[in-house]
Design a protein around this motif. Structure first.
Motif, mmCIF file in Angstrom:
data_model
loop_
_atom_site.group_PDB
_atom_site.id
_atom_site.type_symbol
_atom_site.label_atom_id
_atom_site.label_comp_id
_atom_site.label_asym_id
_atom_site.label_seq_id
_atom_site.Cartn_x
_atom_site.Cartn_y
_atom_site.Cartn_z
ATOM 1 N N GLY A 1 -56.953 -19.018 40.684
ATOM 2 C CA GLY A 1 -57.535 -17.691 40.621
ATOM 3 C C GLY A 1 -58.729 -17.559 39.698
ATOM 4 N N ARG A 2 -58.992 -18.550 38.873
ATOM 5 C CA ARG A 2 -60.079 -18.423 37.900
ATOM 6 C C ARG A 2 -61.442 -18.387 38.592
ATOM 7 N NH1 ARG A 2 -59.871 -18.472 32.606
ATOM 8 N NH2 ARG A 2 -61.756 -18.824 31.381
ATOM 9 N N ALA A 3 -61.624 -19.210 39.609
ATOM 10 C CA ALA A 3 -62.898 -19.199 40.332
ATOM 11 C C ALA A 3 -63.126 -17.861 41.029
ATOM 12 C CB ALA A 3 -62.941 -20.349 41.336
ATOM 13 N N ASP A 4 -62.064 -17.267 41.564
ATOM 14 C CA ASP A 4 -62.189 -15.939 42.191
ATOM 15 C C ASP A 4 -62.582 -14.877 41.167
ATOM 16 O OD1 ASP A 4 -61.577 -16.574 44.887
ATOM 17 O OD2 ASP A 4 -59.449 -16.663 44.392
ATOM 18 N N ASP A 5 -61.980 -14.936 39.984
ATOM 19 C CA ASP A 5 -62.310 -13.973 38.935
ATOM 20 C C ASP A 5 -63.759 -14.156 38.480
ATOM 21 O OD1 ASP A 5 -59.731 -12.990 39.034
ATOM 22 O OD2 ASP A 5 -59.030 -14.137 37.302
ATOM 23 N N ALA A 6 -64.181 -15.404 38.366
ATOM 24 C CA ALA A 6 -65.564 -15.684 37.977
ATOM 25 C C ALA A 6 -66.528 -15.156 39.032
ATOM 26 C CB ALA A 6 -65.756 -17.183 37.777
ATOM 27 N N ALA A 7 -66.194 -15.349 40.301
ATOM 28 C CA ALA A 7 -67.060 -14.883 41.388
ATOM 29 C C ALA A 7 -67.184 -13.368 41.389
ATOM 30 C CB ALA A 7 -66.531 -15.375 42.727
ATOM 31 N N ALA A 8 -66.100 -12.679 41.111
ATOM 32 C CA ALA A 8 -66.141 -11.215 41.115
ATOM 33 C C ALA A 8 -67.103 -10.697 40.056
ATOM 34 C CB ALA A 8 -64.734 -10.662 40.883
ATOM 35 N N TRP A 9 -67.027 -11.256 38.866
ATOM 36 C CA TRP A 9 -67.946 -10.829 37.794
ATOM 37 C C TRP A 9 -69.389 -11.236 38.109
ATOM 38 C CZ3 TRP A 9 -68.979 -13.641 32.647
ATOM 39 C CH2 TRP A 9 -69.807 -12.846 31.831
ATOM 40 N N TYR A 10 -69.550 -12.440 38.600
ATOM 41 C CA TYR A 10 -70.858 -12.970 38.991
ATOM 42 C C TYR A 10 -71.539 -12.034 39.990
ATOM 43 C CZ TYR A 10 -73.883 -17.027 40.342
ATOM 44 O OH TYR A 10 -74.906 -17.898 40.598
ATOM 45 N N ARG A 11 -70.802 -11.612 40.988
ATOM 46 C CA ARG A 11 -71.378 -10.748 42.017
ATOM 47 C C ARG A 11 -71.705 -9.365 41.463
ATOM 48 N NH1 ARG A 11 -68.044 -12.568 47.461
ATOM 49 N NH2 ARG A 11 -69.446 -11.070 48.466
ATOM 50 N N GLU A 12 -70.932 -8.899 40.486
ATOM 51 C CA GLU A 12 -71.264 -7.631 39.819
ATOM 52 C C GLU A 12 -72.600 -7.740 39.083
ATOM 53 O OE1 GLU A 12 -68.151 -6.489 37.212
ATOM 54 O OE2 GLU A 12 -66.657 -6.244 38.814
ATOM 55 N N LEU A 13 -72.812 -8.838 38.385
ATOM 56 C CA LEU A 13 -74.069 -9.033 37.659
ATOM 57 C C LEU A 13 -75.251 -9.081 38.621
ATOM 58 C CD1 LEU A 13 -73.022 -11.744 35.036
ATOM 59 C CD2 LEU A 13 -73.386 -9.306 34.636
ATOM 60 N N LEU A 14 -75.083 -9.721 39.751
ATOM 61 C CA LEU A 14 -76.164 -9.804 40.736
ATOM 62 C C LEU A 14 -76.421 -8.445 41.373
ATOM 63 C CD1 LEU A 14 -75.128 -13.200 42.359
ATOM 64 C CD2 LEU A 14 -77.193 -12.790 41.006
ATOM 65 N N ALA A 15 -75.374 -7.662 41.587
ATOM 66 C CA ALA A 15 -75.561 -6.328 42.161
ATOM 67 C C ALA A 15 -76.394 -5.446 41.243
ATOM 68 C CB ALA A 15 -74.197 -5.687 42.431
ATOM 69 N N GLU A 16 -76.285 -5.656 39.933
ATOM 70 C CA GLU A 16 -77.085 -4.895 38.981
ATOM 71 C C GLU A 16 -78.585 -5.163 39.158
ATOM 72 O OE1 GLU A 16 -75.859 -5.266 34.945
ATOM 73 O OE2 GLU A 16 -73.743 -4.925 35.400
ATOM 74 N N CYS A 17 -78.896 -6.319 39.764
ATOM 75 C CA CYS A 17 -80.299 -6.673 40.029
ATOM 76 C C CYS A 17 -80.741 -6.186 41.410
ATOM 77 C CB CYS A 17 -80.498 -8.179 39.949
ATOM 78 S SG CYS A 17 -80.054 -8.894 38.354
ATOM 79 N N GLY A 18 -79.883 -5.435 42.092
ATOM 80 C CA GLY A 18 -80.209 -4.949 43.427
ATOM 81 C C GLY A 18 -79.946 -5.955 44.520
ATOM 82 N N ALA A 19 -79.261 -7.034 44.210
ATOM 83 C CA ALA A 19 -78.987 -8.074 45.195
ATOM 84 C C ALA A 19 -77.723 -7.757 45.994
ATOM 85 C CB ALA A 19 -78.837 -9.433 44.511
ATOM 86 N N THR A 20 -77.632 -8.305 47.184
ATOM 87 C CA THR A 20 -76.419 -8.211 47.997
ATOM 88 C C THR A 20 -75.821 -9.598 48.142
ATOM 89 O OG1 THR A 20 -77.676 -8.479 50.061
ATOM 90 C CG2 THR A 20 -77.287 -6.227 49.283
ATOM 91 N N THR A 21 -74.503 -9.669 48.202
ATOM 92 C CA THR A 21 -73.825 -10.955 48.298
ATOM 93 C C THR A 21 -72.821 -10.938 49.448
ATOM 94 O OG1 THR A 21 -72.108 -10.281 46.711
ATOM 95 C CG2 THR A 21 -74.054 -11.400 45.819
ATOM 96 N N ARG A 22 -72.566 -12.113 49.986
ATOM 97 C CA ARG A 22 -71.542 -12.253 51.021
ATOM 98 C C ARG A 22 -70.849 -13.603 50.857
ATOM 99 N NH1 ARG A 22 -73.440 -15.617 55.058
ATOM 100 N NH2 ARG A 22 -75.713 -15.854 55.191
ATOM 101 N N SER A 23 -69.554 -13.599 51.089
ATOM 102 C CA SER A 23 -68.770 -14.820 50.931
ATOM 103 C C SER A 23 -69.108 -15.826 52.022
ATOM 104 C CB SER A 23 -67.276 -14.501 50.967
ATOM 105 O OG SER A 23 -66.928 -13.608 49.936
ATOM 106 N N VAL A 24 -68.955 -17.088 51.698
ATOM 107 C CA VAL A 24 -69.164 -18.174 52.654
ATOM 108 C C VAL A 24 -67.807 -18.815 52.936
ATOM 109 C CG1 VAL A 24 -70.252 -20.406 53.049
ATOM 110 C CG2 VAL A 24 -71.494 -18.613 51.834
#
Length: 207
Positions: free
Chosen positions: A184-207
Motif C-alpha cells: 500500500g505504500r506505493a498507492d499512498d505515495a501516488a495519491a499525494w504525488y497526484r495531489e501535488l501535480l493537480a496544484e500545478c493544473g495538471a491532470t493525471t490518469r492511471s496506467v
C-alpha cells in the motif's frame, strides 16, 4: 500500456500526467518545494525499514544498490540535508518531494521522448545508458528498468538523459518503484504525488 515482466517483489504504481502548458511556462510547484525544505513534514515518512526493503527489491536481479548506485530516494535525503537540491521543474519537484518522504524511488520520463512499446523488467548484463548532460553512464545489469522501443530509459537509481523532462515537456509517465514488502505504500505515495501535480493544473490518469 506498460507490460511487466514477472517479479516476486515489485509492486509498482504508474500514471500519466498531462500539463496544460509546457513545463517551462509553468510557475513553481509551491507545495512540492515546501516539502523539499529540511525538516518539512509530509503525509509519508521514510525509515530504515523502507530503505532496506527498497534495496532488497533492487538486489533481487543481481544489482548492487550501494555507493553511487544507491536508490534515488536515498540520494535525495543527502541532497536535502546538504542543501544541494533546488527546483528543476514542477514535474520533477513533485516527484522529488514524494520520493524523499515516502522513501520509494520514482522515475518520471517525458512520454513524447519515449517510444512504445513500454515494458518493465530486469536489464541484461552489460546494459548501460547516459544519465546526465555530461555523458556519464550507469551500468544497468541486474537492475529493474523501464524499457521503451530503444532500450532501457529509467530505473530506481538514475533515469536516462534521453527521456528526461525539459522546458517543452507536456506529458510525463511516472513510475513509483514500490515493493510488496511495503503493501500500500506505493498507492499512498501516488495519491499525494497526484495531489501535488493537480496544484500545478495538471491532470493525471492511471496506467
Amino acid at each position: 500500456m506498460i507490460e511487466f515482466d514477472d517479479h516476486p517483489l515489485l509492486e509498482p504504481v504508474c500514471f500519466v500526467t498531462e500539463f496544460a502548458e509546457p513545463l517551462g511556462s509553468l510557475g513553481p510547484a509551491t507545495s512540492a518545494l515546501a516539502a523539499l525544505e529540511p525538516g518539512a513534514t509530509a503525509p509519508l515518512t521514510s525509515s530504515d525499514d523502507v530503505r532496506a526493503a527498497v534495496r532488497r527489491l533492487l538486489r533481487l536481479g543481481g544489482y548492487r544498490p550501494t555507493g553511487r548506485g544507491k536508490p534515488s530516494a536515498e540520494y535525495l535525503l543527502g541532497a536535502v540535508a546538504n542543501g544541494r537540491l533546488g527546483s528543476i521543474n514542477p514535474a520533477v519537484d513533485a516527484c522529488n518531494a514524494v520520493s524523499l518522504h515516502s522513501g520509494l524511488p520514482i522515475s518520471v520520463v517525458d512520454l513524447d521522448r519515449a517510444s512504445e512499446p513500454l515494458r518493465v523488467g530486469v536489464a541484461e548484463a552489460g546494459a548501460s545508458y547516459v544519465f546526465n548532460r555530461s555523458g556519464q553512464e550507469i551500468g544497468l545489469g541486474g537492475l529493474l528498468c523501464l524499457f521503451d522501443a530503444d532500450g532501457p530509459c529509467a530505473n530506481a537509481v538514475k533515469d536516462a538523459q534521453r527521456t528526461k523532462t525539459d522546458e517543452g515537456t507536456r506529458r510525463t509517465l511516472s513510475v513509483i518503484w514500490g515493493t510488496n514488502e511495503l503493501p500500500g505504500r506505493a498507492d499512498d505515495a501516488a495519491a499525494w504525488y497526484r495531489e501535488l501535480l493537480a496544484e500545478c493544473g495538471a491532470t493525471t490518469r492511471s496506467v
